[in-house]
Design a protein around this motif. Sequence first.
Motif, PDB file in Angstrom:
ATOM      1  N   SER A  65       0.831  -1.198   0.000  1.00 32.84           N
ATOM      2  CA  SER A  65       0.000   0.000   0.000  1.00 32.84           C
ATOM      3  C   SER A  65       0.866   1.249   0.000  1.00 32.84           C
ATOM      4  N   ARG A  66       0.478   2.230  -0.812  1.00 30.83           N
ATOM      5  CA  ARG A  66       1.213   3.493  -0.799  1.00 30.83           C
ATOM      6  C   ARG A  66       0.846   4.324   0.419  1.00 30.83           C
ATOM      7  N   LEU A  67      -0.344   4.051   1.004  1.00 24.60           N
ATOM      8  CA  LEU A  67      -0.799   4.789   2.169  1.00 24.60           C
ATOM      9  C   LEU A  67      -1.533   3.813   3.088  1.00 24.60           C
ATOM     10  N   ASP A  68      -0.866   3.405   4.162  1.00 26.72           N
ATOM     11  CA  ASP A  68      -1.444   2.420   5.073  1.00 26.72           C
ATOM     12  C   ASP A  68      -2.164   3.143   6.207  1.00 26.72           C
ATOM     13  N   LEU A  69      -3.474   3.178   6.135  1.00 27.66           N
ATOM     14  CA  LEU A  69      -4.297   3.841   7.148  1.00 27.66           C
ATOM     15  C   LEU A  69      -5.073   2.826   7.972  1.00 27.66           C
ATOM     16  N   SER A  70      -4.530   1.620   8.079  1.00 29.04           N
ATOM     17  CA  SER A  70      -5.246   0.534   8.753  1.00 29.04           C
ATOM     18  C   SER A  70      -4.766   0.284  10.179  1.00 29.04           C
ATOM     19  N   THR A  71      -3.691   0.941  10.602  1.00 24.14           N
ATOM     20  CA  THR A  71      -2.986   0.468  11.791  1.00 24.14           C
ATOM     21  C   THR A  71      -3.387   1.124  13.101  1.00 24.14           C
ATOM     22  N   GLY A  72      -3.874   2.366  13.073  1.00 27.93           N
ATOM     23  CA  GLY A  72      -4.193   3.057  14.307  1.00 27.93           C
ATOM     24  C   GLY A  72      -2.986   3.538  15.088  1.00 27.93           C
ATOM     25  N   VAL A  73      -1.832   3.595  14.456  1.00 28.47           N
ATOM     26  CA  VAL A  73      -0.603   3.985  15.159  1.00 28.47           C
ATOM     27  C   VAL A  73      -0.306   5.467  14.921  1.00 28.47           C
ATOM     28  N   PRO A  74       0.515   6.083  15.795  1.00 21.68           N
ATOM     29  CA  PRO A  74       0.870   7.488  15.595  1.00 21.68           C
ATOM     30  C   PRO A  74       1.853   7.669  14.445  1.00 21.68           C
ATOM     31  N   ASP A  75       1.933   8.892  13.945  1.00 22.98           N
ATOM     32  CA  ASP A  75       2.884   9.243  12.899  1.00 22.98           C
ATOM     33  C   ASP A  75       4.271   9.382  13.526  1.00 22.98           C
ATOM     34  N   PRO A  76       5.249   8.574  13.128  1.00 17.74           N
ATOM     35  CA  PRO A  76       6.583   8.660  13.737  1.00 17.74           C
ATOM     36  C   PRO A  76       7.186  10.050  13.634  1.00 17.74           C
ATOM     37  N   ARG A  77       6.808  10.809  12.591  1.00 18.71           N
ATOM     38  CA  ARG A  77       7.369  12.154  12.407  1.00 18.71           C
ATOM     39  C   ARG A  77       6.815  13.147  13.411  1.00 18.71           C
ATOM     40  N   LEU A  78       5.773  12.789  14.139  1.00 16.60           N
ATOM     41  CA  LEU A  78       5.192  13.687  15.127  1.00 16.60           C
ATOM     42  C   LEU A  78       5.567  13.314  16.552  1.00 16.60           C
ATOM     43  N   LEU A  79       6.414  12.303  16.720  1.00 21.80           N
ATOM     44  CA  LEU A  79       6.871  11.917  18.050  1.00 21.80           C
ATOM     45  C   LEU A  79       8.027  12.814  18.493  1.00 21.80           C
ATOM     46  N   PRO A  80       8.173  13.048  19.791  1.00 20.76           N
ATOM     47  CA  PRO A  80       9.287  13.877  20.271  1.00 20.76           C
ATOM     48  C   PRO A  80      10.646  13.282  19.911  1.00 20.76           C
ATOM     49  N   ASP A  81      11.608  14.143  19.673  1.00 17.73           N
ATOM     50  CA  ASP A  81      12.989  13.727  19.425  1.00 17.73           C
ATOM     51  C   ASP A  81      13.590  13.261  20.746  1.00 17.73           C
ATOM     52  N   LEU A  82      13.976  11.990  20.808  1.00 20.48           N
ATOM     53  CA  LEU A  82      14.465  11.422  22.062  1.00 20.48           C
ATOM     54  C   LEU A  82      15.903  11.806  22.383  1.00 20.48           C
ATOM     55  N   ARG A  83      16.644  12.310  21.402  1.00 21.00           N
ATOM     56  CA  ARG A  83      18.083  12.487  21.611  1.00 21.00           C
ATOM     57  C   ARG A  83      18.407  13.504  22.706  1.00 21.00           C
ATOM     58  N   VAL A  84      17.698  14.607  22.721  1.00 17.92           N
ATOM     59  CA  VAL A  84      18.025  15.649  23.698  1.00 17.92           C
ATOM     60  C   VAL A  84      17.678  15.222  25.119  1.00 17.92           C
ATOM     61  N   PRO A  85      16.421  14.805  25.405  1.00 13.87           N
ATOM     62  CA  PRO A  85      16.129  14.406  26.782  1.00 13.87           C
ATOM     63  C   PRO A  85      16.911  13.185  27.239  1.00 13.87           C
ATOM     64  N   LEU A  86      17.148  12.228  26.334  1.00 11.50           N
ATOM     65  CA  LEU A  86      17.894  11.041  26.745  1.00 11.50           C
ATOM     66  C   LEU A  86      19.354  11.368  26.986  1.00 11.50           C
ATOM     67  N   GLY A  87      19.852  12.407  26.336  1.00 10.84           N
ATOM     68  CA  GLY A  87      21.232  12.824  26.569  1.00 10.84           C
ATOM     69  C   GLY A  87      21.462  13.334  27.978  1.00 10.84           C
ATOM     70  N   HIS A  88      20.371  13.696  28.671  1.00 11.48           N
ATOM     71  CA  HIS A  88      20.485  14.177  30.041  1.00 11.48           C
ATOM     72  C   HIS A  88      20.584  13.048  31.055  1.00 11.48           C
ATOM     73  N   ILE A  89      20.312  11.813  30.610  1.00  6.37           N
ATOM     74  CA  ILE A  89      20.375  10.679  31.520  1.00  6.37           C
ATOM     75  C   ILE A  89      21.792  10.125  31.491  1.00  6.37           C
ATOM     76  N   GLY A  90      22.485  10.269  32.565  1.00  6.96           N
ATOM     77  CA  GLY A  90      23.860   9.799  32.613  1.00  6.96           C
ATOM     78  C   GLY A  90      24.313   9.627  34.051  1.00  6.96           C
ATOM     79  N   GLY A  91      25.558   9.241  34.233  1.00  3.36           N
ATOM     80  CA  GLY A  91      26.120   9.091  35.559  1.00  3.36           C
ATOM     81  C   GLY A  91      25.382   8.057  36.371  1.00  3.36           C
ATOM     82  N   GLU A  92      25.113   8.407  37.637  1.00  2.00           N
ATOM     83  CA  GLU A  92      24.449   7.464  38.525  1.00  2.00           C
ATOM     84  C   GLU A  92      23.040   7.123  38.056  1.00  2.00           C
ATOM     85  N   GLU A  93      22.386   8.066  37.350  1.00  2.00           N
ATOM     86  CA  GLU A  93      21.022   7.805  36.878  1.00  2.00           C
ATOM     87  C   GLU A  93      20.984   6.638  35.892  1.00  2.00           C
TER      88      GLU A  93
END
Length: 450
Positions: free
Chosen positions: A99-127
């Motif tokens: 399918s050129r356009l799969d509208l059957s899944t009910g899942v979110p658009d990956p392009r609208l999810l938050p960028d994980l790199r910045v917040p995950l970059g804050h997790i370090g050290g003892e955390e």
Amino acid sequence: MRELLSALEARLDSPTAKGLAQAVSRAIRDEVLVPGDQLPPIRRVAEELMVSPTTVSSAWQLLARSGAIRSDGRRGTTVAPDRLGGARYTTALRHQPGSRLDLSTGVPDPRLLPDLRVPLGHIGGEEAAPSSYLDDPVLPELGDALRNDWPCAVDDLLVVDGAMDALDLITRTLFRPGDRVLVENPGFPPLLDLLEDRGVDVAPVGLDESGPVLDDVAAGLSRKPVAIVIQPRGQNPTGVSITPTRARRLASLLEPTSLLIIEDDSAGDIASSPDLSLGERLPDRVLHIRSFSKSYGPDLRLAGVSGPATVLAPIRHARALGQGWTSRLLQRALVALLSDPGSQAQVRHARGEYARRRALVADRLAEHGIVVPGTDGLNIWVPVRDESAAVLRLASQGIAVAPGGPFVVDGAPGGPHIRVTTGLIADGQVDVADAIAEAADASAWSAQHR
């Protein structure tokens, strides 16, 4: 019947409830007993195997809890059917490949999810260091964040691996084969599969623009259900959200009962409707689930569950016997996302964008005379004349949608439907709506000219 009792006696290692339950389980495994077979009356089993009726009754309770047997009305106690393994869900997702356009899944658009790199970059050290098996299953910082943004007062709180993990734990722990549960119609196929797998009798409740139809709920209460499961906002598949007025009236209707109320807020932070819970009125009987998968990422696999401590206690115990807890590293990632201004801005943008995409498609369909219910969430519930024909017509144009049948309990109000995930239509919404309208209209023609 005598041959069956002899077969049980041959497999009975110990004249206890556990021993008898194991003997029945072995008979099922050896196909001496098959799904649908009736078990002998308790007193007859007790007399033939020379055990007490209490022992047999306890054995039957153990087997019922495991889902091996169930009460079957006038037929008595029977061997439970084989598990179906998600028949509705797999049917809902079945579509033509490529399918050129799969509208059957009910899942979110990956392009609208938050960028994980910045917040995950804050997790370090003892955390980031591995924690102990004995640490609190709920990260204290996440618990505080959830309590501060919950639609009702929180007595007790669990963090689990997504909404379906929560529903699995709840149904496995609190429901028994033969229990009756009220569910929305149409509803969410994995939930319907799960309840059927548990041997639960499902009673449908219709929806209107304000939420569950109160007359249907009142009629369902006469059937002595143990629980009701509702989606408070962005209901899948309809997009209906419960209004504050309907929530108050529903709480008043349920207040005289002992019914457990399970709220599955799978839409979570991408929903545009007000966040509400019947737990404001009925705090001692509401389990409220909020998923973060659609708003922050399916791979986070995180949801919070609130409820009375007495109700959550057996659920927590059941989880301790299995997985134990949800990864605290993932919990830290969610804390970072919830506290990061940039991530919150991305979620707000996604919420508005999903609403815009849905409205464009719904408004265009209305111009074609096709009215869809609801105003929220990732999906629309489109009435068609012939479900299969509509799905095939869209597939021929490279557009995959989900057939409505798997979402329905005992017949869909208003006839056949398809579910379309408008949240995945980034552009060209009017063209897609025109194709959907044409498929609905063409299906009517094809149904009349076969």
